[in-house]
Scaffold this active site. Structure first.
Site, PDB file in Angstrom:
ATOM      1  N   SER A 178      -2.138  -3.605  -2.971  1.00 32.95           N
ATOM      2  CA  SER A 178      -2.659  -2.254  -3.185  1.00 32.95           C
ATOM      3  C   SER A 178      -2.112  -1.572  -4.432  1.00 32.95           C
ATOM      4  CB  SER A 178      -2.392  -1.392  -1.948  1.00 32.95           C
ATOM      5  OG  SER A 178      -1.016  -1.369  -1.646  1.00 32.95           O
ATOM      6  N   HIS A 206      -8.197  -3.873   0.189  1.00 32.11           N
ATOM      7  CA  HIS A 206      -8.792  -3.616  -1.129  1.00 32.11           C
ATOM      8  C   HIS A 206      -9.741  -4.719  -1.584  1.00 32.11           C
ATOM      9  CE1 HIS A 206      -6.404  -0.060  -2.049  1.00 32.11           C
ATOM     10  NE2 HIS A 206      -5.448  -0.661  -1.372  1.00 32.11           N
ATOM     11  N   LYS A 238     -11.614   2.393   1.887  1.00 29.32           N
ATOM     12  CA  LYS A 238     -11.696   2.007   0.488  1.00 29.32           C
ATOM     13  C   LYS A 238     -13.161   1.753   0.101  1.00 29.32           C
ATOM     14  CE  LYS A 238      -7.120   1.863   0.945  1.00 29.32           C
ATOM     15  NZ  LYS A 238      -6.031   1.323   1.730  1.00 29.32           N
TER      16      LYS A 238
HETATM   17  C1  LIG Z   1      -4.884   1.616   2.392  1.00 29.14           C
HETATM   18  C2  LIG Z   1      -4.224   0.449   3.006  1.00 29.14           C
HETATM   19  C3  LIG Z   1      -3.905   0.438   4.360  1.00 29.14           C
HETATM   20  C4  LIG Z   1      -4.049   1.663   5.213  1.00 29.14           C
HETATM   21  O1  LIG Z   1      -5.347   1.891   5.570  1.00 29.14           O
HETATM   22  P1  LIG Z   1      -5.783   3.353   6.008  1.00 29.14           P
HETATM   23  O2  LIG Z   1      -7.085   3.133   6.672  1.00 29.14           O
HETATM   24  O3  LIG Z   1      -5.855   4.151   4.763  1.00 29.14           O
HETATM   25  O4  LIG Z   1      -4.735   3.855   6.946  1.00 29.14           O
HETATM   26  C5  LIG Z   1      -3.400  -0.717   4.906  1.00 29.14           C
HETATM   27  N1  LIG Z   1      -3.188  -1.803   4.143  1.00 29.14           N
HETATM   28  C6  LIG Z   1      -3.454  -1.824   2.830  1.00 29.14           C
HETATM   29  C7  LIG Z   1      -3.198  -3.060   2.045  1.00 29.14           C
HETATM   30  C8  LIG Z   1      -3.975  -0.691   2.216  1.00 29.14           C
HETATM   31  O5  LIG Z   1      -4.215  -0.689   0.918  1.00 29.14           O
END
Ligand SMILES: *Cc1c(COP(=O)(O)O)cnc(C)c1O
Length: 380
Positions: A178, A206, A238
């Site tokens: 991320s 992502h 995302k």
């Molecule tokens: C954004 C993210 C999360 C968290 O997800 P949310 O739905 O925003 O709580 C978990 N793992 C990774 C790798 C992320 O980038």
């Protein structure tokens, strides 16, 4: 300052000014950011395909809101379940080529619950050092013995696997990382998982929607979709432009998980309107023109910025390494002055000394947006 410190627990360490976090209360308009009445192009959103504002996605949510109301009223296990959840789970599983899928409230909740469900005191978890905080916290909460291997270093992972014998092992990694935008070697990880009789958890928050055949993510790109040892996590916050998450695995795994995923059992189900909208996002992101636009934009950005120290990445996440916390904040401020919102990411989110601008590219950026950001980056 001293009086405000009286009203917080005395044992909380002070946060240095250059590491303080802020809630910026910014308004948005169709993806652009409005801050102090100034419009800025958003180069820090994870809305990689612009689906957050897509008319069909929004109208699916609105129709469902009118029919189903706002909240789901209870946990799915009580009265909060809804056909839209089951439909979305089936669509996700069939798109991803896995037997089954289970929704969770968010990626954070999914990872915390999944690690807590899978691991216990006798489990050894092998985790990439740059894994997302939700995986780190999930492992902590599980009480498992945690081993962290150097970022994407499979040789180091194998040395750690050789060090301990345990019947309960799990390898855990982000798919697309991320904060760095680089990619895990999913096939390599899976082959170590087979060799050392471990489970493999890949969090491709992502990658899903952006990377791989039909946007099915890194796991599909590696060609190992549906493998029995593989549990995959996707999020809706995302590329799908919504909120929520899903866990993808075999039917028997998901059935067993339903009995023990505490962050879903003891939590109110997501609003049905979100699931209805995510079904539409899922259909739209399979449109290859949308993903092509994203990849054209990434390529164009890389071409214009081949001479600045971006971290190597072919994904929408294009970090520019700055180093110091204060320098990163200054760089972000300077870009704001020029009409671009780019987040400065500082420790502890990233390792000390590696503060960066986390630039993200979206399909909805225009060529002009990318050109003028690139000019501004060169002026830094
Ligand atoms: C954004 C993210 C999360 C968290 O997800 P949310 O739905 O925003 O709580 C978990 N793992 C990774 C790798 C992320 O980038």
């Amino acid at each position: 300052m001293s009086s405000s410190r009286k009203s917080i627990p005395s044992w909380w360490p002070e946060v240095s000014p250059s590491r303080q976090r802020h809630l910026p209360a910014l308004m948005q308009q169709q993806g652009d950011i409005l801050l102090h009445h100034r419009r800025m192009v958003n180069f820090s959103s994870n809305d990689y395909l612009g689906l957050r504002h897509h008319a069909e996605v929004v109208s699916a949510a609105v129709s469902s809101l009118q029919q189903d109301g706002l909240g789901s009223g209870a946990s799915r296990y009580v009265t909060g379940d809804h056909p839209a959840f089951h439909r979305l789970e089936q669509e996700l599983a069939s798109w991803k080529g896995t037997e089954a899928c289970l929704l969770a409230g968010s990626g954070m909740l999914a990872n915390i619950g999944l690690m807590q469900a899978m691991a216990g005191r006798h489990t050894h978890v092998y985790a990439d050092k740059l894994n997302h905080a939700s995986l780190v916290d999930g492992v902590r909460l599980s009480g498992a013995v945690s081993h962290r291997y150097a970022h994407r270093d499979l040789q180091h992972l194998e040395r750690l696997l050789n060090k301990h014998t345990s019947k309960q092992r799990i390898i855990v990694s982000d798919g697309v990382f991320s904060m760095d935008g680089d990619e895990a070697d999913v096939a390599g990880l899976l082959s170590l998982a087979e060799q050392y009789d471990a489970w493999l958890v890949i969090d491709d928050a992502h990658g899903i929607g952006c990377i791989g055949p039909q946007g099915r993510g890194l796991v599909a790109q590696a060609g190992v979709q549906g493998h029995v040892r593989l549990i995959e996590l996707g999020t809706f916050g995302k590329a799908l432009g919504g909120y929520g998450a899903c866990i993808l695995a075999t039917s028997s795994f998901i059935q067993a998980l339903i009995q023990r995923l505490r962050t879903v059992i003891y939590s109110t189900a997501m609003p049905p309107s979100m699931a209805a909208a995510m079904s539409v996002s899922l259909r739209l992101l399979q449109d290859s023109a949308l993903r092509q636009q994203l990849h054209d934009n990434i390529e164009y950005f890389l071409m214009l910025n081949s001479d600045i120290p971006l971290l190597p990445s072919n994904t929408p996440i294009q970090p520019l390494l700055i180093g110091g916390d204060v320098a990163a904040l200054h760089a972000a401020e300077q870009l704001k002055g020029e009409g671009f919102f780019v987040a400065a990411i500082r420790p502890p989110t990233v390792p000390a000394g590696s503060a960066r601008l986390r630039i993200t590219i979206s399909a909805i950026h225009s060529r002009e947006d990318i050109e003028s950001l690139s000019t501004a980056l060169h002026r830094l």
